[in-house]
Scaffold this active site. Structure first.
Site, PDB file in Angstrom:
ATOM      1  N   LYS A  28      96.060  36.225  17.267  1.00  0.00           N
ATOM      2  CA  LYS A  28      95.806  37.233  16.239  1.00  0.00           C
ATOM      3  C   LYS A  28      94.849  36.717  15.166  1.00  0.00           C
ATOM      4  CE  LYS A  28      99.313  38.769  13.710  1.00  0.00           C
ATOM      5  NZ  LYS A  28      99.592  39.251  12.349  1.00  0.00           N
ATOM      6  N   SER A  29      95.073  35.478  14.709  1.00  0.00           N
ATOM      7  CA  SER A  29      94.221  34.929  13.658  1.00  0.00           C
ATOM      8  C   SER A  29      92.762  34.863  14.096  1.00  0.00           C
ATOM      9  CB  SER A  29      94.704  33.526  13.279  1.00  0.00           C
ATOM     10  OG  SER A  29      95.993  33.563  12.724  1.00  0.00           O
ATOM     11  N   GLY A 101      98.670  41.643   6.498  1.00  0.00           N
ATOM     12  CA  GLY A 101      98.296  40.868   5.330  1.00  0.00           C
ATOM     13  C   GLY A 101      97.043  40.047   5.593  1.00  0.00           C
ATOM     14  N   ARG A 129     103.455  43.938  -0.852  1.00  0.00           N
ATOM     15  CA  ARG A 129     103.148  42.508  -0.876  1.00  0.00           C
ATOM     16  C   ARG A 129     102.142  42.175  -1.972  1.00  0.00           C
ATOM     17  NH1 ARG A 129     101.862  40.752   5.186  1.00  0.00           N
ATOM     18  NH2 ARG A 129     101.911  38.683   4.208  1.00  0.00           N
ATOM     19  N   GLN A 176      95.180  32.290   4.510  1.00  0.00           N
ATOM     20  CA  GLN A 176      94.605  33.569   4.109  1.00  0.00           C
ATOM     21  C   GLN A 176      93.790  33.431   2.830  1.00  0.00           C
ATOM     22  OE1 GLN A 176      97.796  36.392   3.797  1.00  0.00           O
ATOM     23  NE2 GLN A 176      98.223  36.408   5.981  1.00  0.00           N
ATOM     24  N   ASP A 327     104.738  31.012  10.499  1.00  0.00           N
ATOM     25  CA  ASP A 327     105.142  32.285  11.110  1.00  0.00           C
ATOM     26  C   ASP A 327     106.249  32.113  12.146  1.00  0.00           C
ATOM     27  OD1 ASP A 327     103.433  33.935   9.653  1.00  0.00           O
ATOM     28  OD2 ASP A 327     101.768  33.585  11.027  1.00  0.00           O
ATOM     29  N   LYS A 354     105.955  37.122   2.946  1.00  0.00           N
ATOM     30  CA  LYS A 354     105.323  37.586   4.183  1.00  0.00           C
ATOM     31  C   LYS A 354     105.552  39.096   4.322  1.00  0.00           C
ATOM     32  CE  LYS A 354     103.495  33.895   6.129  1.00  0.00           C
ATOM     33  NZ  LYS A 354     102.099  33.880   6.630  1.00  0.00           N
ATOM     34  N   ARG A 358     111.237  36.728   4.611  1.00  0.00           N
ATOM     35  CA  ARG A 358     111.736  36.345   5.926  1.00  0.00           C
ATOM     36  C   ARG A 358     112.965  35.458   5.867  1.00  0.00           C
ATOM     37  NH1 ARG A 358     105.906  35.811   9.151  1.00  0.00           N
ATOM     38  NH2 ARG A 358     105.837  38.023   9.735  1.00  0.00           N
TER      39      ARG A 358
END
Length: 448
Positions: A28-29, A101, A129, A176, A327, A354, A358
């Site tokens: 995904k990243s 995010g 967030r 990020q 994650d 997140k 979490r």
């Protein structure tokens, strides 16, 4: 504002031995960054293996809205015809980033140093967030941001007409934040410097270099110093996206806790800034091996073989490893419940901000299924019940968080009684084939 619609309750039942090959989707990243940097290059960037989950598809739509041409050829093969650094057009509609995010923060950084204005929104989870961790450093370039109370979406970003380069020390480990500042620095004159005290995933640095940016990385007493020279002409690339280690975590962990299992997960990216979970599982005594190690697209890759591991022991996870597996802590806590002894996880306050809190979400769900959890602001611990020791039988809230939902679906495979998730629909944001992939291995899922 987007949302997930009607909740989809899902129940995971005790599984027979999991067997077979689990071909998880693309990373995904890397998928997000491929689309964004492709949009900032001049010419056609071709991408294979792109993750086609909701999060990444929202980023593809955003790049189109900013003026890039994005073409889906099918089968994970895409083309992006970029507009060049500083070439983004002002969007004529609100940019909806759904649940992502990563997507919203990277895109904000990308447009922050162009003289355009854009408004961003997302689903209920994303709109709750905090964005100040991104907008504060972007303000140093001359960018302005106006959002809801607490720096939350919906938010309008006014790009800097005459950006200045910045030197920024990242206050908490966050790929990020680092990436957003670097992307903003692309269209600022001179050199933008980002300093991180703890190394985080380095996909942005690797990919920027691959696209032809002038970027250096140096380890110093001050920390990891990343220096980017602004206003390069990025060259289009051919990118083969490796399979996502965060997605691989779910079939791997399911195999470790389900008696008799033997699962191969091929082609997984093992970037050192992403592979912390797998080394932690090995430290716990998991029967997890790396086969056929190789390099693909500048990233280390291997096939992972995971077998049922009844002798796992609780450990103290090194806090320095947190950035490389942030994650994966939710599903690690599930494995910890099936180990013997206590697993301590510290240095993880990033989990509080997140897609959900979490730590709180996992603690609630684990307790609902008979597992003892203790927690603090920056740590939590799980008291393992040993193989076949988790009672199960509880219902867990997903809090619109895909990783929470998938973690509890994994728990149900090894628990004595079925485990129910109140809403499994967020899973599609990152792992759209999770359900058929897991049931293909032998998992037993039902929907209400």
């Amino acid at each position: 504002m987007s949302g997930h619609g009607t909740p989809t309750p899902m129940t995971s039942h005790r599984a027979e031995p999991l067997k077979g090959v689990a071909e998880v989707p693309g990373d995904k990243s890397i998928s997000h960054r491929s689309l964004i940097l492709g949009a900032m290059a001049i010419g056609e960037t071709r991408i294979s293996g792109l993750l086609e989950g909701d999060d990444v598809l929202d980023t593809a739509k955003a790049m189109q809205t900013f003026g890039a041409e994005v073409v889906n050829h099918g089968g994970g093969n895409w083309s992006v015809f970029g507009v060049g650094v500083g070439g983004f057009a002002e969007p004529d509609q609100v940019i909806d980033c759904g649940n992502s995010g990563t997507g919203v923060r990277l895109i904000m950084g990308t447009m922050a140093t162009s003289p355009i204005t854009a408004t961003f929104t997302g689903d209920a989870s994303l709109n709750g967030r905090p964005m100040a961790r991104i907008t504060d450093p972007l303000a140093l370039f001359g960018t302005k941001a106006v959002g809801r109370k607490g720096g939350r979406l919906p938010m309008t970003i006014v790009g800097a007409a005459e950006p200045t380069p910045v030197r920024y020390v990242v206050p908490v480990p966050s790929a990020q934040v680092k990436s957003a500042v670097l992307l903003a620095g692309l269209n600022a004159p001179g050199k933008t410097v980002v300093i991180e005290k703890e190394a985080t995933r380095d996909h942005s640095e690797r990919m920027l270099a691959g696209f032809g940016a002038e970027i250096t990385v140096e380890d110093t007493e001050e920390g990891r110093v990343i220096t980017l020279t602004g206003r390069p002409e990025l060259k289009p690339q051919e990118i083969a996206v490796p399979r996502d280690p965060s997605s691989a975590a779910f079939p791997v962990c399911a195999a470790l806790i389900t008696p008799g299992s033997d699962v191969l997960v091929p082609g997984i990216g093992l970037n050192p800034t992403r592979a912390g979970l797998f080394y932690t599982l090995q430290d716990m005594g998991a029967d997890l091996t790396f086969e056929n190690p190789r390099e693909e697209g500048g990233e280390p890759v291997a096939d992972l073989r995971a077998k049922y591991s009844p002798d796992m022991q609780g450990i103290e996870v090194p806090p320095a490893r947190a950035a490389s597996m942030i994650d994966e802590y939710p599903v690690l806590s599930v494995v910890a419940a099936f180990a013997s002894g206590t697993t301590m996880m510290a240095g993880v306050k990033e989990l509080r901000v997140k897609e959900s809190d979490r730590i709180d979400a996992m603690a609630r769900g684990l307790r609902a299924n008979g597992v003892t959890v203790d927690e603090g602001e920056d740590w939590w611990s799980v008291d393992g019940l040993g193989p076949d020791g988790v009672p199960g039988g509880g219902t867990c809230e997903s809090f619109l968080d895909h990783r929470i939902a998938m973690s509890f679906m994994v728990m149900g495979m090894g628990a004595q009684n079925p485990v129910t998730v109140d809403d499994g629909s967020p899973i599609t944001t990152s792992f759209p084939i999770f359900e058929p992939l897991m049931t293909g291995l032998g998992a037993k899922f039902t929907r209400a």
